[in-house]
Design a protein around this motif. Structure first.
Motif, mmCIF file in Angstrom:
data_model
loop_
_atom_site.group_PDB
_atom_site.id
_atom_site.type_symbol
_atom_site.label_atom_id
_atom_site.label_comp_id
_atom_site.label_asym_id
_atom_site.label_seq_id
_atom_site.Cartn_x
_atom_site.Cartn_y
_atom_site.Cartn_z
ATOM 1 N N PRO A 1 -33.098 -95.846 -108.930
ATOM 2 C CA PRO A 1 -31.922 -96.514 -109.528
ATOM 3 C C PRO A 1 -31.413 -95.810 -110.776
ATOM 4 N N LEU A 2 -32.293 -95.129 -111.517
ATOM 5 C CA LEU A 2 -31.841 -94.379 -112.689
ATOM 6 C C LEU A 2 -30.957 -93.205 -112.265
ATOM 7 N N PHE A 3 -31.385 -92.487 -111.224
ATOM 8 C CA PHE A 3 -30.577 -91.365 -110.736
ATOM 9 C C PHE A 3 -29.281 -91.869 -110.113
ATOM 10 N N THR A 4 -29.336 -93.010 -109.429
ATOM 11 C CA THR A 4 -28.124 -93.580 -108.840
ATOM 12 C C THR A 4 -27.119 -93.955 -109.925
ATOM 13 N N LEU A 5 -27.606 -94.511 -111.040
ATOM 14 C CA LEU A 5 -26.718 -94.829 -112.160
ATOM 15 C C LEU A 5 -26.083 -93.566 -112.723
ATOM 16 N N PHE A 6 -26.884 -92.518 -112.873
ATOM 17 C CA PHE A 6 -26.349 -91.249 -113.372
ATOM 18 C C PHE A 6 -25.254 -90.715 -112.455
ATOM 19 N N ARG A 7 -25.499 -90.750 -111.141
ATOM 20 C CA ARG A 7 -24.514 -90.248 -110.197
ATOM 21 C C ARG A 7 -23.242 -91.114 -110.200
ATOM 22 N N ALA A 8 -23.412 -92.433 -110.377
ATOM 23 C CA ALA A 8 -22.248 -93.322 -110.407
ATOM 24 C C ALA A 8 -21.379 -93.036 -111.628
ATOM 25 N N ILE A 9 -22.004 -92.849 -112.791
ATOM 26 C CA ILE A 9 -21.242 -92.542 -114.005
ATOM 27 C C ILE A 9 -20.541 -91.195 -113.863
ATOM 28 N N LYS A 10 -21.265 -90.206 -113.374
ATOM 29 C CA LYS A 10 -20.682 -88.876 -113.210
ATOM 30 C C LYS A 10 -19.521 -88.898 -112.224
ATOM 31 N N SER A 11 -19.686 -89.606 -111.110
ATOM 32 C CA SER A 11 -18.616 -89.687 -110.112
ATOM 33 C C SER A 11 -17.388 -90.395 -110.658
ATOM 34 N N GLN A 12 -17.600 -91.470 -111.410
ATOM 35 C CA GLN A 12 -16.471 -92.216 -111.960
ATOM 36 C C GLN A 12 -15.732 -91.390 -113.008
ATOM 37 N N LEU A 13 -16.448 -90.661 -113.840
ATOM 38 C CA LEU A 13 -15.798 -89.818 -114.846
ATOM 39 C C LEU A 13 -14.974 -88.720 -114.202
ATOM 40 N N GLU A 14 -15.500 -88.129 -113.128
ATOM 41 C CA GLU A 14 -14.829 -86.989 -112.514
ATOM 42 C C GLU A 14 -13.638 -87.395 -111.665
ATOM 43 N N LYS A 15 -13.423 -88.692 -111.453
ATOM 44 C CA LYS A 15 -12.233 -89.134 -110.723
ATOM 45 C C LYS A 15 -10.969 -88.969 -111.562
ATOM 46 N N GLY A 16 -11.123 -88.861 -112.861
ATOM 47 C CA GLY A 16 -9.985 -88.666 -113.754
ATOM 48 C C GLY A 16 -10.179 -87.406 -114.573
#
Length: 374
Positions: free
Chosen positions: A125-140
């Motif tokens: 879940p820690l890595f999943t959170l990291f990937r979610a934040i990174k993916s959301q930031l890179e959408k903009g």
């Protein structure tokens, strides 16, 4: 610390080992070790915070083979620290700051004992959170110089300027035996940002240690059998006095190329490939490594570099434009801030489930995986 002991030529190795064994005997004496720690911490002027952290780290390394004894020492130090904090009348500050050997030793002790549990149970879940934040930031868009992003989680790092950002949809060559991988980039992405996203797509199932570094590869745009090297800095950069804008995919008109392909698939599609840097001629330009410099700069060092003399780089917004935008927002009061508040709340709402999953994994102990015993 964990390397074999090396003694100066002026010291007899056998005699030095005897003294180290005698010192180890002192460390393994609880009363002596507690006296040493309390004596060190009483030297407020000379025993700095960094010294306290170093002593705590060295202690846990030395006592890692005898964690029962380390736990006993930690319990005694924490007991005295709790009493001292209560006597000072500020118990609310207890364990909020790592200012004592006991507090630093506690964090090191938890790292040693909980590492297998965290790796097996909390790591996912820690890595999943990291990937979610990174993916959301890179959408903009994300400004590589200031660190500001449209989908930021922090109001201080929110990109407040309005930017029209177009998508660049293309493919990446994944090798002679593999089909091209579709990739979605932004016209506002620098070449370094595009390389990072492409590396994430190519090596999404590989550990970070097995993927090439950004500085080891060059990004190339395929044009038939030939290729055009894309760089953060070349002769085509837009300049305005001392200011130099870092090249983006939009600078190379790749968003227009992507749009024409969508309108008519007979038109060429953006096709990228990553080549090892050693296969390309090394540029003699002093700005050839601008991608490396920008990617490694923190927000503070980037702002300092922008104020230096000579050529100054910017990505999306020049610092003076950003400053004027902030002053305009202050003149209009809270109206502009409330507009960006909706964007902040939207980003946080998307990330919130991943944060909840992480905390549930940390604090909800499954029966099949009990906590390790101290």
């Amino acid at each position: 610390i964990l390397k074999p002991v090396q003694f100066p030529t002026s010291i007899d190795p056998s005699e030095a080992r005897k003294k180290l064994e005698m010192f180890e005997d002192l460390i393994l004496d609880k009363k002596v070790l507690l006296i040493i720690i309390h004596t060190l911490e009483d030297q407020h002027g000379r025993f700095t915070l960094q010294d306290r952290c170093n002593v705590a780290s060295l202690l846990i390394v030395v006592l890692q083979k005898n964690l029962f004894y380390a736990t006993d020492i930690l319990q005694s130090l924490l007991t005295s620290h709790i009493h001292a904090s209560a006597n000072k009348g500020n118990p609310r500050l207890l364990l909020r700051r790592t200012e004592t050997i006991a507090e630093k030793l506690l964090s090191n002790w938890l790292c040693f004992l909980l590492y297998p549990y965290i790796q097996e149970h909390v790591g996912e879940p820690l890595f999943t959170l990291f990937r979610a934040i990174k993916s959301q930031l890179e959408k903009g868009p994300v400004d590589v110089v200031t660190g500001e992003a449209r989908n930021s989680l922090s109001e201080e790092k929110l990109l407040r300027q309005h930017l029209d950002v177009n998508l660049v949809e293309g493919v990446v060559d994944a090798g002679t035996d593999s089909n091209p991988i579709p990739i979605r980039l932004l016209a506002s992405d620098t070449i370094t940002q595009a390389k990072e996203k492409i590396l994430d797509a190519l090596y999404k199932n590989c550990p970070t240690s097995n993927r090439p570094q950004l500085t080891d590869v060059d990004l190339e745009l395929k044009r038939g059998n030939a290729g055009i090297a894309l760089r953060d800095h070349d002769e085509s950069n837009e300049r305005d006095g001392d200011w130099i804008q870092i090249n983006t995919l939009g600078h190379y008109k790749l968003d227009q190329m992507s749009k024409t392909y969508q309108d008519n698939p007979k038109n060429p599609q953006p096709r990228f490939s990553l080549l090892p840097r050693l296969q390309r001629p090394v540029s003699t330009s002093s700005f050839d490594t601008i991608g490396t410099i920008i990617s490694n700069m923190s927000a503070q060092t980037s702002r300092l570099s922008l104020m230096s003399e000579g050529p100054r780089f910017y990505h999306l917004v020049r610092p003076e434009a950003a400053q004027s935008g902030q002053e305009g927002e202050q003149r209009h009061g809270k109206i502009v801030s409330e507009v960006f508040l909706t964007r902040l709340l939207s980003t946080k709402r998307i990330i919130q489930p991943y944060v909840d999953d992480l905390f549930n994994a940390v604090f909800c102990i499954p029966r099949a995986k009990p906590l390790p015993k101290a």
